[in-house]
Design a protein around this motif. Structure first.
Motif, short mmCIF file in Angstrom:
data_model
loop_
_atom_site.label_atom_id
_atom_site.label_comp_id
_atom_site.label_asym_id
_atom_site.label_seq_id
_atom_site.Cartn_x
_atom_site.Cartn_y
_atom_site.Cartn_z
N ILE A 105 0.84 -1.20 0.00
CA ILE A 105 0.00 0.00 0.00
C ILE A 105 0.87 1.25 0.00
N ASN A 108 2.30 1.90 -3.44
CA ASN A 108 1.31 2.52 -4.33
C ASN A 108 1.30 4.03 -4.14
N PHE A 109 1.29 4.47 -2.89
CA PHE A 109 1.25 5.91 -2.59
C PHE A 109 2.56 6.59 -2.97
N LEU A 120 -4.12 7.70 6.42
CA LEU A 120 -4.29 7.21 5.05
C LEU A 120 -3.95 5.73 4.96
N ASN A 123 -6.60 3.67 6.75
CA ASN A 123 -7.82 3.60 5.96
C ASN A 123 -7.73 2.50 4.90
N ARG A 124 -6.61 2.45 4.21
CA ARG A 124 -6.44 1.43 3.16
C ARG A 124 -6.29 0.03 3.76
N SER A 127 -9.49 -2.06 4.82
CA SER A 127 -10.24 -2.82 3.83
C SER A 127 -9.75 -4.27 3.75
#
Length: 203
Positions: A105, A108-109, A120, A123-124, A127
């Motif tokens: 993750i 990706n950012f 952030l 939050n990811r 999921s």
């Protein structure tokens, strides 16, 4: 079905390094792991938890057979700052899918921005791991380990940046690649083009 976080205590990189040396020397025991843990934690329960995590990061790590078979390359690679960052990150992520998912993750950012905040990331991750108490606890365990390893930096509380690291040895790159395939067992290591995967944003 959500994944389990799995890790609930931070283990310092120096402890992982000492435990790995003992494992390679054939003298790693639960008692030795407990002695290492007692240097960082108090209370029987926390020491026992840490002992189990230390064993999972080293002797019971899926990467241990490869390290054992390439001991001299491992020892040489850990002398380089960038290689150390990659090696210990690989060990963490091969032992704990939670670490692998966190870095994927983040990768990706970091591909599009220089900083990532804890909210952030949480939050990811929620999921994948659901929004329960173990998720932030896991983040607050794993991120300091990546920082101590040298992979990430924390310029201010709750903000992470990626370190530019120089990798010297083929061993470090190969170990990091193997940590990816530990977490993706259905992929073919010989045929899969992993170069564009966000996990490799760090190398």
């Amino acid at each position: 079905m959500e994944k389990r976080v799995g890790i609930n205590q931070r283990i310092s990189i120096s402890v992982i390094e000492m435990a790995m040396k003992a494992a390679l020397d054939g003298c790693f025991t639960p008692e030795y792991a407990a002695a290492l843990a007692s240097g960082e934690f108090q209370g029987e329960n926390r020491i026992n938890k840490a002992r189990s995590i230390i064993g999972k990061l080293t002797l019971r790590n899926p990467l241990f057979p490869y390290i054992e078979a390439n001991r001299q390359e491992y020892m040489a690679a850990t002398k380089y700052k960038g290689d150390r960052a990659i090696i210990f990150t690989a060990l963490i992520n091969a032992a704990y899918t939670f670490g692998y998912d966190s870095l994927t993750i983040l990768g990706n950012f970091f591909h599009v921005q220089e900083e990532v905040s804890t909210p952030l990331l949480l939050n990811r991750m929620s999921s994948i791991y659901a929004s329960n108490r173990s998720l932030p606890n896991g983040i607050y365990c794993i991120m300091p380990m990546f920082i101590e390893a040298g992979l990430l930096n924390r310029p201010q509380i709750g903000v992470y940046t990626k370190n530019d690291i120089e990798i010297v040895t083929p061993f470090a790159r190969e170990l990091y690649k193997k940590s990816f395939f530990v977490n993706n067992p259905m992929l073919n290591e010989d045929d899969y083009d992993y170069s564009e995967h966000p996990y490799f944003e760090f190398v």
